[in-house]
Motif scaffolding. Structure first.
Motif, PDB file in Angstrom:
ATOM      1  N   VAL A 110       0.804  -1.220   0.000  1.00  0.00           N
ATOM      2  CA  VAL A 110       0.000   0.000   0.000  1.00  0.00           C
ATOM      3  C   VAL A 110       0.840   1.275   0.000  1.00  0.00           C
ATOM      4  CG1 VAL A 110      -1.732   1.296   1.320  1.00  0.00           C
ATOM      5  CG2 VAL A 110      -1.916  -1.191   1.111  1.00  0.00           C
ATOM      6  N   VAL A 111       1.941   1.293   0.762  1.00  0.00           N
ATOM      7  CA  VAL A 111       2.717   2.520   0.953  1.00  0.00           C
ATOM      8  C   VAL A 111       3.907   2.612   0.003  1.00  0.00           C
ATOM      9  CG1 VAL A 111       4.023   3.913   2.606  1.00  0.00           C
ATOM     10  CG2 VAL A 111       2.024   2.604   3.380  1.00  0.00           C
ATOM     11  N   LEU A 112       4.623   1.509  -0.150  1.00  0.00           N
ATOM     12  CA  LEU A 112       5.914   1.575  -0.839  1.00  0.00           C
ATOM     13  C   LEU A 112       5.864   1.788  -2.353  1.00  0.00           C
ATOM     14  CD1 LEU A 112       8.307  -0.874   0.994  1.00  0.00           C
ATOM     15  CD2 LEU A 112       7.899   1.552   1.343  1.00  0.00           C
ATOM     16  N   PRO A 113       4.878   1.298  -3.076  1.00  0.00           N
ATOM     17  CA  PRO A 113       4.930   1.511  -4.538  1.00  0.00           C
ATOM     18  C   PRO A 113       5.117   2.969  -4.932  1.00  0.00           C
ATOM     19  CG  PRO A 113       3.280  -0.137  -4.029  1.00  0.00           C
ATOM     20  CD  PRO A 113       3.755   0.404  -2.703  1.00  0.00           C
ATOM     21  N   GLN A 114       4.374   3.873  -4.326  1.00  0.00           N
ATOM     22  CA  GLN A 114       4.507   5.289  -4.671  1.00  0.00           C
ATOM     23  C   GLN A 114       5.827   5.861  -4.167  1.00  0.00           C
ATOM     24  OE1 GLN A 114       2.564   7.256  -6.700  1.00  0.00           O
ATOM     25  NE2 GLN A 114       4.371   8.559  -6.454  1.00  0.00           N
ATOM     26  N   LEU A 115       6.242   5.465  -2.946  1.00  0.00           N
ATOM     27  CA  LEU A 115       7.500   5.969  -2.403  1.00  0.00           C
ATOM     28  C   LEU A 115       8.676   5.517  -3.254  1.00  0.00           C
ATOM     29  CD1 LEU A 115       9.125   7.426  -0.207  1.00  0.00           C
ATOM     30  CD2 LEU A 115       9.133   5.271   1.086  1.00  0.00           C
ATOM     31  N   VAL A 116       8.695   4.249  -3.633  1.00  0.00           N
ATOM     32  CA  VAL A 116       9.796   3.734  -4.460  1.00  0.00           C
ATOM     33  C   VAL A 116       9.832   4.452  -5.808  1.00  0.00           C
ATOM     34  CG1 VAL A 116      10.638   1.708  -5.706  1.00  0.00           C
ATOM     35  CG2 VAL A 116       9.886   1.487  -3.332  1.00  0.00           C
ATOM     36  N   ALA A 117       8.665   4.683  -6.395  1.00  0.00           N
ATOM     37  CA  ALA A 117       8.614   5.378  -7.682  1.00  0.00           C
ATOM     38  C   ALA A 117       9.185   6.792  -7.561  1.00  0.00           C
ATOM     39  CB  ALA A 117       7.168   5.433  -8.181  1.00  0.00           C
ATOM     40  N   GLU A 168      -4.986   6.684   8.582  1.00  0.00           N
ATOM     41  CA  GLU A 168      -5.793   5.805   9.424  1.00  0.00           C
ATOM     42  C   GLU A 168      -6.361   4.694   8.550  1.00  0.00           C
ATOM     43  OE1 GLU A 168      -8.076   7.432  13.244  1.00  0.00           O
ATOM     44  OE2 GLU A 168      -9.300   7.523  11.435  1.00  0.00           O
ATOM     45  N   GLU A 169      -6.409   3.497   9.087  1.00  0.00           N
ATOM     46  CA  GLU A 169      -6.871   2.337   8.330  1.00  0.00           C
ATOM     47  C   GLU A 169      -7.924   1.581   9.144  1.00  0.00           C
ATOM     48  OE1 GLU A 169      -7.754   0.754   5.874  1.00  0.00           O
ATOM     49  OE2 GLU A 169      -5.961  -0.070   4.887  1.00  0.00           O
ATOM     50  N   LYS A 267     -10.505   1.542  14.318  1.00  0.00           N
ATOM     51  CA  LYS A 267      -9.531   1.939  13.309  1.00  0.00           C
ATOM     52  C   LYS A 267      -8.119   1.901  13.908  1.00  0.00           C
ATOM     53  CE  LYS A 267     -12.716   4.861  10.702  1.00  0.00           C
ATOM     54  NZ  LYS A 267     -13.001   6.225  10.181  1.00  0.00           N
ATOM     55  N   PHE A 268      -7.118   1.880  13.062  1.00  0.00           N
ATOM     56  CA  PHE A 268      -5.734   1.855  13.530  1.00  0.00           C
ATOM     57  C   PHE A 268      -4.871   2.713  12.612  1.00  0.00           C
ATOM     58  CE2 PHE A 268      -6.416  -1.679  10.676  1.00  0.00           C
ATOM     59  CZ  PHE A 268      -5.312  -1.695   9.851  1.00  0.00           C
ATOM     60  N   ASP A 269      -3.706   3.120  13.126  1.00  0.00           N
ATOM     61  CA  ASP A 269      -2.798   3.989  12.373  1.00  0.00           C
ATOM     62  C   ASP A 269      -1.754   3.182  11.620  1.00  0.00           C
ATOM     63  OD1 ASP A 269      -4.104   6.204  13.381  1.00  0.00           O
ATOM     64  OD2 ASP A 269      -2.673   6.504  15.018  1.00  0.00           O
ATOM     65  N   VAL A 270      -1.357   3.703  10.493  1.00  0.00           N
ATOM     66  CA  VAL A 270      -0.186   3.211   9.761  1.00  0.00           C
ATOM     67  C   VAL A 270       0.875   4.295   9.883  1.00  0.00           C
ATOM     68  CG1 VAL A 270       0.741   2.482   7.533  1.00  0.00           C
ATOM     69  CG2 VAL A 270      -1.607   1.890   8.178  1.00  0.00           C
ATOM     70  N   ILE A 271       2.083   3.921  10.316  1.00  0.00           N
ATOM     71  CA  ILE A 271       3.099   4.916  10.641  1.00  0.00           C
ATOM     72  C   ILE A 271       4.447   4.585  10.003  1.00  0.00           C
ATOM     73  CG2 ILE A 271       1.999   5.443  12.854  1.00  0.00           C
ATOM     74  CD1 ILE A 271       4.301   3.827  14.170  1.00  0.00           C
ATOM     75  N   LEU A 290       8.891  12.616   1.738  1.00  0.00           N
ATOM     76  CA  LEU A 290       8.220  12.123   0.528  1.00  0.00           C
ATOM     77  C   LEU A 290       7.030  11.238   0.841  1.00  0.00           C
ATOM     78  CD1 LEU A 290      11.338  11.149  -1.631  1.00  0.00           C
ATOM     79  CD2 LEU A 290      10.031  13.266  -1.689  1.00  0.00           C
ATOM     80  N   LEU A 291       6.919  10.794   2.080  1.00  0.00           N
ATOM     81  CA  LEU A 291       5.807   9.916   2.454  1.00  0.00           C
ATOM     82  C   LEU A 291       4.502  10.702   2.408  1.00  0.00           C
ATOM     83  CD1 LEU A 291       7.522   8.076   5.410  1.00  0.00           C
ATOM     84  CD2 LEU A 291       6.752   7.001   3.298  1.00  0.00           C
ATOM     85  N   GLU A 292       3.504  10.093   1.829  1.00  0.00           N
ATOM     86  CA  GLU A 292       2.209  10.751   1.729  1.00  0.00           C
ATOM     87  C   GLU A 292       1.458  10.658   3.052  1.00  0.00           C
ATOM     88  OE1 GLU A 292       0.049   9.311  -1.603  1.00  0.00           O
ATOM     89  OE2 GLU A 292       1.520   9.991  -3.066  1.00  0.00           O
ATOM     90  N   VAL A 293       1.120  11.791   3.609  1.00  0.00           N
ATOM     91  CA  VAL A 293       0.402  11.856   4.875  1.00  0.00           C
ATOM     92  C   VAL A 293      -1.014  12.337   4.599  1.00  0.00           C
ATOM     93  CG1 VAL A 293       0.328  12.893   7.151  1.00  0.00           C
ATOM     94  CG2 VAL A 293       2.530  12.351   6.103  1.00  0.00           C
ATOM     95  N   GLU A 294      -1.981  11.631   5.145  1.00  0.00           N
ATOM     96  CA  GLU A 294      -3.377  12.021   4.928  1.00  0.00           C
ATOM     97  C   GLU A 294      -3.993  12.532   6.219  1.00  0.00           C
ATOM     98  OE1 GLU A 294      -5.468   8.758   3.225  1.00  0.00           O
ATOM     99  OE2 GLU A 294      -4.016   8.483   1.611  1.00  0.00           O
TER     100      GLU A 294
END
Length: 294
Positions: A110-117, A168-169, A267-271, A290-294
């Motif tokens: 979920v997180v890394l594809p955009q960060l790696v790109a 939040e997830e 709900k829970f957090d992704v950090i 560069l990490l996308e924060v919502e």
């Protein structure tokens, strides 16, 4: 005591000023020292280098041939010290080396594809290592510098680490469209009795992250399969008449149906987290930015 132990930067700055000014009084004014202090430093320099360095003349000093030759090395050394203490300009385009990210199976999807790109585009010379998240080894790996950044859930991270909340997830109950529970309206008790698959990436067992939530209602789940990662669970759901609680973002685009619930799990957090020793590291802070924060 070695000669190196008897030498300090202030003495070299005095030497450099004397080479430039060829006058003790002017050198002292330039450095904000007394003329006596300049004389004391010169005395130590003569002792270290075993050379007179400067000869007195009517209106100042005359450097010896050794001092003139030494001055080039001293200039370079002092310039290197200045560069060492000057803030360096960070340019992602030229940075090289290796950056290591430890991520849960979920974060890798979920997180890394955009960060790696983004990293590949903005910093083409930087090499990336993505490794599985090892909860029992995380502290040692990050303290030793073998892992630079961790992306996971708060419960997996030591309390002393700086963290950045990404989003939040929530867990949702899913099943194959062909399962017997699809398109029904089961009670929470029915859900608990239904065969369930869990993902247990940190430790192989039959305890899932929302078992405590079921206990609030006096229920215990019927867990029949424990998988090592989230990504394999949808494949198992396709071949078994069972359900699973999976993070909502991990199942986007998959052929699964959501089972409606009377109550929803918390709900829970992704950090993202890192070791405190890297708080001021330019590369570390840039990657975090560069990490996308919502």
């Amino acid at each position: 005591m070695s000669k190196l132990d008897r030498l300090d930067i202030k003495q070299l700055r005095v030497f450099q000023a004397l080479i430039r000014e060829k006058n003790a009084s002017k050198a002292a004014n330039q450095l904000g020292l007394t003329q006596q202090a300049v004389s004391e430093h010169l005395k130590k320099l003569r002792d270290v280098f075993d050379d007179r360095l400067f000869l007195r003349k009517t209106n100042g000093f005359l450097p010896t041939p050794f001092a003139e030759k030494l001055s080039h090395n001293v200039d370079k050394l002092l310039n290197d010290f200045k560069a060492l203490l000057s803030p360096s300009t960070f340019d992602p385009k030229t940075i090289d080396g290796t950056f290591v990210i430890a991520a849960t199976d979920y974060a890798q999807q979920v997180v890394l594809p955009q960060l790696v790109a983004t990293l590949r585009q903005e910093s083409p010379h930087l090499k990336l290592i993505v490794r599985d998240f090892e909860i029992d080894k995380l502290h040692d790996l990050m303290e030793s510098g073998k892992v630079n950044l961790a992306i996971a859930f708060p419960d997996y991270i030591p309390d002393s680490y700086p963290i950045l909340k990404l989003f939040e997830e929530r867990h949702i109950c899913v099943a194959s469209p062909n399962s017997s529970i699809a398109n029904t309206n089961p009670t929470l008790a029915n859900i608990a009795r239904y065969p369930s698959i869990i993902a247990s990436p940190s430790r192989p067992n039959f305890k899932g992250s929302i078992d405590d939530w079921f206990k609030k209602f006096g229920l215990k789940r019927n867990i029949v399969v424990s998988a090592p990662c989230f990504s394999i669970v949808p494949m198992y759901l396709e071949t078994t008449d069972s359900i699973a609680f999976l993070p909502s973002r991990a199942i986007k685009g998959l052929d699964l149906v959501e089972i409606g619930l009377e109550q929803s799990p918390d709900k829970f957090d992704v950090i993202a987290a890192w070791h405190p020793r890297y708080n001021d590291d330019a590369l570390q802070q840039w990657v975090i930015s560069l990490l996308e924060v919502e």
